[in-house]
Design an enzyme around this catalytic site. Structure first.
Site, short mmCIF file in Angstrom:
data_model
loop_
_atom_site.label_atom_id
_atom_site.label_comp_id
_atom_site.label_asym_id
_atom_site.label_seq_id
_atom_site.Cartn_x
_atom_site.Cartn_y
_atom_site.Cartn_z
N ARG A 86 74.50 59.40 38.50
CA ARG A 86 75.85 59.66 38.02
C ARG A 86 75.96 59.20 36.57
O ARG A 86 75.16 58.37 36.11
CB ARG A 86 76.87 58.93 38.89
CG ARG A 86 76.83 59.33 40.36
CD ARG A 86 77.79 58.48 41.18
NE ARG A 86 77.79 58.86 42.59
CZ ARG A 86 76.97 58.34 43.51
NH1 ARG A 86 76.08 57.40 43.15
NH2 ARG A 86 77.03 58.73 44.77
N LYS B 74 77.42 53.93 44.27
CA LYS B 74 78.68 54.22 44.95
C LYS B 74 78.61 53.87 46.43
O LYS B 74 79.59 53.48 47.04
CB LYS B 74 79.01 55.71 44.79
CG LYS B 74 80.44 56.08 45.14
CD LYS B 74 80.72 57.52 44.78
CE LYS B 74 82.16 57.90 45.08
NZ LYS B 74 82.42 59.32 44.73
N HIS C 126 77.54 65.93 36.39
CA HIS C 126 77.41 66.34 37.79
C HIS C 126 76.66 67.67 37.93
O HIS C 126 76.11 67.94 39.00
CB HIS C 126 78.80 66.43 38.44
CG HIS C 126 79.14 65.21 39.24
ND1 HIS C 126 79.26 63.96 38.67
CD2 HIS C 126 79.34 65.03 40.58
CE1 HIS C 126 79.55 63.07 39.61
NE2 HIS C 126 79.59 63.69 40.77
N ARG D 138 73.22 66.48 38.38
CA ARG D 138 73.12 65.78 39.67
C ARG D 138 73.04 66.80 40.81
O ARG D 138 72.21 66.69 41.70
CB ARG D 138 74.33 64.86 39.85
CG ARG D 138 74.38 64.14 41.20
CD ARG D 138 75.50 63.10 41.19
NE ARG D 138 75.79 62.58 42.50
CZ ARG D 138 75.10 61.60 43.09
NH1 ARG D 138 74.06 61.07 42.48
NH2 ARG D 138 75.45 61.16 44.28
N HIS E 223 74.25 58.98 48.00
CA HIS E 223 75.47 59.49 48.62
C HIS E 223 76.03 58.45 49.58
O HIS E 223 75.29 57.83 50.35
CB HIS E 223 75.19 60.79 49.39
CG HIS E 223 75.20 62.00 48.51
ND1 HIS E 223 74.56 63.17 48.84
CD2 HIS E 223 75.78 62.23 47.30
CE1 HIS E 223 74.75 64.07 47.87
NE2 HIS E 223 75.48 63.51 46.94
N TYR F 24 75.70 70.80 50.46
CA TYR F 24 74.73 71.59 49.70
C TYR F 24 74.08 72.66 50.54
O TYR F 24 73.48 73.59 50.01
CB TYR F 24 73.66 70.67 49.10
CG TYR F 24 74.18 69.85 47.96
CD1 TYR F 24 74.10 70.30 46.66
CD2 TYR F 24 74.79 68.62 48.20
CE1 TYR F 24 74.58 69.54 45.61
CE2 TYR F 24 75.29 67.85 47.16
CZ TYR F 24 75.18 68.32 45.87
OH TYR F 24 75.69 67.57 44.84
#
Length: 239
Positions: A90, A115, A185, A188, A211, A220
């Protein structure tokens, strides 16, 4: 009143909610004779309804070729782009990298405070290591601050997440690659999509890019175009 089609659904939702609050206030204060808030519709937004915005690997090469690596900014940005697309980092994770996050002896890159609440240790890819070394030797200012990446222009300060994302958008534009909401992003998503296409397990991919929820990786599957095409054209026997 109509919003332009290119405005994001959540932006439209926020606008409509604020407008309804305003209209209720106007009615309560006697500015309008009737409460008109009910005339403002609320757009429906469904969870995980967006398709991740990735680019192809050929487009990644075009973007990297658009970087002028003979300049200080070019050396810095080239290393940043490689970190983003190789590890799916990120913007704030790149901005927060320090010299201590690279273990040159063991050839490892450590990303802290992700995260999901944990750290991730990656093998340091040769092309990434070379780009970082090039910037450290010929671009990074001499400072006691341990941050890895710095602003090119004064005042001397570590790069911000916004600057990381803006740099990605700049080189995508220079390479003539058009994507909605270009930014960090984009790379990413490209990293994750490449792992999806290579048929890595979703759990492995989620851990790789940090994630927090398995659903973040599962989305995805909606853009695994080749696999979806096989399902659509087949007779369903393998389902």
């Amino acid at each position: 009143m109509q919003y332009r089609p290119k405005v994001a659904p959540r932006t439209r939702l926020g606008f409509c909610c604020h407008l309804r609050v305003l209209l209720r206030f106007c009615h309560r204060e006697g500015i309008t004779a009737r409460d008109l808030s009910g005339a403002v519709g609320i757009p429906q937004i469904y969870r995980l309804n967006d398709v991740p915005r990735s680019i192809t690997w050929d487009e990644v090469r075009r973007m990297l070729e658009a970087v002028e690596r003979r300049t200080i900014r070019g050396r810095r940005d080239y290393a940043i782009l490689l970190l983003l697309v190789t590890y799916g980092l990120r913007a704030h994770e790149v901005a927060n990298l320090t010299l201590d996050n690279v273990d040159w002896k063991r050839e490892r890159l450590q990303v802290l405070a992700r995260k999901a609440g944990h750290a991730t240790v990656y093998p340091l890819a040769g092309v990434v290591a070379e780009a970082i070394i090039d910037y450290l030797k010929k671009g990074r200012p001499k400072t006691e601050d341990r941050h890895m990446f710095f602003r090119v222009r004064a005042p001397q300060a570590p790069i911000t997440p916004a600057a990381v994302s803006s740099s990605v958008a700049l080189y995508l534009y220079k390479a003539g690659i058009q994507v909605p909401k270009a930014g960090s992003h984009t790379l990413r998503h490209t990293c994750v999509q490449r792992l999806i296409d290579a048929e890595f397990p979703l759990k492995t991919i989620g851990d790789y890019v940090g994630h927090r929820s398995p659903e973040s990786t599962r989305v995805y599957g909606k853009v695994a175009i080749a696999s979806l095409r096989e399902v659509a054209m087949g007779d369903g026997e393998e389902l």
